[in-house]
Enzyme design. Structure first.
Site, PDB file in Angstrom:
ATOM      1  N   TYR A  40     -45.242 -21.963 -78.971  1.00 51.04           N
ATOM      2  CA  TYR A  40     -47.085 -21.088 -79.402  1.00 51.04           C
ATOM      3  C   TYR A  40     -47.110 -21.935 -81.063  1.00 51.04           C
ATOM      4  O   TYR A  40     -48.224 -22.177 -81.374  1.00 51.04           O
ATOM      5  CB  TYR A  40     -46.793 -19.775 -79.799  1.00 51.04           C
ATOM      6  CG  TYR A  40     -46.362 -19.221 -78.385  1.00 51.04           C
ATOM      7  CD1 TYR A  40     -46.842 -19.606 -77.066  1.00 51.04           C
ATOM      8  CD2 TYR A  40     -45.410 -18.186 -78.106  1.00 51.04           C
ATOM      9  CE1 TYR A  40     -47.122 -18.533 -76.169  1.00 51.04           C
ATOM     10  CE2 TYR A  40     -45.070 -17.411 -76.722  1.00 51.04           C
ATOM     11  CZ  TYR A  40     -46.150 -17.539 -76.032  1.00 51.04           C
ATOM     12  OH  TYR A  40     -45.655 -16.975 -74.787  1.00 51.04           O
ATOM     13  N   ARG A  76     -57.272  -0.885 -71.874  1.00 53.23           N
ATOM     14  CA  ARG A  76     -57.872  -2.453 -72.018  1.00 53.23           C
ATOM     15  C   ARG A  76     -59.414  -2.025 -72.834  1.00 53.23           C
ATOM     16  O   ARG A  76     -60.322  -3.442 -72.785  1.00 53.23           O
ATOM     17  CB  ARG A  76     -57.111  -3.380 -72.261  1.00 53.23           C
ATOM     18  CG  ARG A  76     -55.757  -3.217 -71.731  1.00 53.23           C
ATOM     19  CD  ARG A  76     -55.579  -4.038 -73.125  1.00 53.23           C
ATOM     20  NE  ARG A  76     -56.299  -5.272 -73.586  1.00 53.23           N
ATOM     21  CZ  ARG A  76     -55.961  -6.010 -73.690  1.00 53.23           C
ATOM     22  NH1 ARG A  76     -54.779  -6.694 -72.880  1.00 53.23           N
ATOM     23  NH2 ARG A  76     -56.344  -7.338 -73.867  1.00 53.23           N
ATOM     24  N   ARG A  97     -51.557  -5.574 -66.512  1.00 50.14           N
ATOM     25  CA  ARG A  97     -53.026  -5.473 -65.779  1.00 50.14           C
ATOM     26  C   ARG A  97     -53.160  -5.676 -64.715  1.00 50.14           C
ATOM     27  O   ARG A  97     -54.456  -5.245 -63.846  1.00 50.14           O
ATOM     28  CB  ARG A  97     -53.560  -6.385 -66.039  1.00 50.14           C
ATOM     29  CG  ARG A  97     -54.122  -7.385 -67.331  1.00 50.14           C
ATOM     30  CD  ARG A  97     -54.368  -8.813 -67.649  1.00 50.14           C
ATOM     31  NE  ARG A  97     -53.509  -9.881 -67.456  1.00 50.14           N
ATOM     32  CZ  ARG A  97     -53.861 -10.891 -67.264  1.00 50.14           C
ATOM     33  NH1 ARG A  97     -54.537 -11.953 -67.900  1.00 50.14           N
ATOM     34  NH2 ARG A  97     -52.337 -11.817 -67.558  1.00 50.14           N
ATOM     35  N   ARG A 123     -43.021  -7.098 -66.494  1.00 47.64           N
ATOM     36  CA  ARG A 123     -44.749  -7.164 -66.950  1.00 47.64           C
ATOM     37  C   ARG A 123     -44.842  -6.122 -65.795  1.00 47.64           C
ATOM     38  O   ARG A 123     -45.936  -5.998 -65.821  1.00 47.64           O
ATOM     39  CB  ARG A 123     -45.098  -8.354 -67.122  1.00 47.64           C
ATOM     40  CG  ARG A 123     -46.802  -7.813 -67.324  1.00 47.64           C
ATOM     41  CD  ARG A 123     -47.586  -9.399 -66.864  1.00 47.64           C
ATOM     42  NE  ARG A 123     -46.944 -10.670 -67.570  1.00 47.64           N
ATOM     43  CZ  ARG A 123     -47.134 -11.610 -67.259  1.00 47.64           C
ATOM     44  NH1 ARG A 123     -47.704 -12.507 -66.835  1.00 47.64           N
ATOM     45  NH2 ARG A 123     -46.503 -13.497 -68.150  1.00 47.64           N
ATOM     46  N   ASP A 166     -45.580  -7.158 -77.620  1.00 45.65           N
ATOM     47  CA  ASP A 166     -46.056  -8.704 -77.192  1.00 45.65           C
ATOM     48  C   ASP A 166     -44.882  -9.823 -77.759  1.00 45.65           C
ATOM     49  O   ASP A 166     -44.444  -9.601 -78.852  1.00 45.65           O
ATOM     50  CB  ASP A 166     -47.034  -8.757 -77.900  1.00 45.65           C
ATOM     51  CG  ASP A 166     -47.627 -10.315 -77.680  1.00 45.65           C
ATOM     52  OD1 ASP A 166     -48.639 -10.071 -76.512  1.00 45.65           O
ATOM     53  OD2 ASP A 166     -47.734 -10.879 -77.932  1.00 45.65           O
TER      54      ASP A 166
END
Length: 361
Positions: free
Chosen positions: A164, A54, A45, A41, A90
């Protein structure tokens, strides 16, 4: 959208010198001039420039736009002297390519509605639509034209993707997933077989497009016992790893909370096993018994997100623990936290390179 993003890519990374392959050498167990570094990652962010992206585009919009995905992939390499880039994508993309009704919600994560919990639900699951993920190939092409370090492709492993789908919403204990695995083995096996086939196709697609290494994220595997993982998950993971034999790229396996699963992961034939911060690298090396060419990890992301002196102390601790390994790729034990100071990332990369310079493995 493509036209709006076009001005962002040219000059995104200014090449210095030739291609640097120390990451690939470490994965293959070959000698390197210093320990290579990249972070899970590493595009995300914690970077203000990513947060700026974003403001205009959702995560999946960035993934599906080759130029935006390339920009996001390159952003961390402008700040730190990283030894590899990982394709901005993703874990859920194969599910979307199989017709799963899935939404990635901000601050929540993947939401599947309706979830898959019965034999009849398997009928909703199609084969992976490779034409529908052509944007990945274009992003890889753009990146290979810019990068001077290797590009890593990745996929979620079947168990993690299954979790998921079965839970429907993010979970802490994955109780519904574990219940399906134990109580309805027919449905479970049908689901895992389809996911293993799709994940293998997904990775081969990325390799054909030009990625130079691949990582399988079995992110939630640590919730399972060693017995359940060996009986209900490992055969499907092995199918993927063996299906990549001869592809010519190193294979990295990663699972959080997987100290009890290390011998199983080491049995699959992947070149690299990535270890989280719960197990010291020297102990993991003994557990794996020389069955992999390198270990990856394993700085706690919380240490990297703290004061610089804490990040430095824990980084040196990782390097000491890795000193006798046959090969080592420095990384965090999971993804970077959103509040990680970008300058800490740059300092740790410099520290690892400096402290291991000239160390031949």
């Amino acid at each position: 959208m493509q036209a709006e993003a076009g001005h962002l890519l040219p000059g995104a990374l200014d090449p210095v010198g030739g291609f640097r392959d120390r990451f690939l050498k470490a994965c293959w167990g070959e000698e390197t001039d210093c320990t290579p570094v990249w972070f899970m990652r590493q595009a995300g962010r914690y970077l203000p420039e990513y947060r700026a992206l974003r403001e205009s585009w959702s995560l999946l919009e960035i993934c599906r736009n080759p130029e935006l995905a390339a920009v996001a992939t390159l952003q961390p390499l402008r700040r730190a002297d990283l030894d590899a880039a990982i394709l901005f994508s993703d874990l859920t993309l194969p599910l979307l390519g199989m017709g799963v009704s899935l939404e990635v919600r901000e601050e929540v994560g993947p939401v599947v509605d309706p979830p898959l919990r019965s034999p009849g639900d398997l009928k909703r699951l199609g084969s992976l639509d490779l034409e529908g993920i052509g944007f990945l190939a274009e992003a890889i092409r753009l990146l290979r034209g810019e990068l001077q370090v290797p590009l890593i492709g990745f996929a979620g492993a079947p168990f993690t993707l299954a979790s998921y789908m079965v839970e429907g919403v993010p979970s802490r204990d994955f109780a519904r997933t574990r219940s399906l695995l134990l109580q309805d083995p027919g449905t479970w096996e049908g689901l895992m077989e389809r996911l293993a086939e799709a994940v293998l196709e997904f990775l081969l697609f990325q390799i054909k497009a030009g990625v130079q290494a691949v990582q399988l994220f079995d992110t939630w595997a640590g919730v399972l016992s060693a017995r359940d993982y060996a009986e209900r998950v490992l055969p499907h993971l092995e199918r993927i790893v063996r299906g990549l034999d001869g592809a010519g790229v190193p294979r990295i396996l990663f699972a959080t909370g997987s100290g009890h699963l290390l011998p199983l992961l080491g049995s699959l034939g992947a070149e690299v096993v990535s270890v989280d911060w719960r197990v010291p690298l020297d102990a993991a090396g003994r557990e794996l018994g020389g069955r992999v060419r390198a270990l990856q990890g394993n700085l706690d992301p919380a240490a990297l997100a703290g004061p610089p002196e804490v990040a430095e102390e824990r980084t040196l601790e990782v390097l000491r623990s890795a000193a006798e390994l046959p090969g080592h790729v420095f990384n965090t034990g999971h993804g970077l936290l959103p509040w990680t100071p970008p300058e800490n990332v740059s300092r740790v990369v410099e520290l690892v390179h400096a402290r291991t310079a000239g160390r031949r493995r």
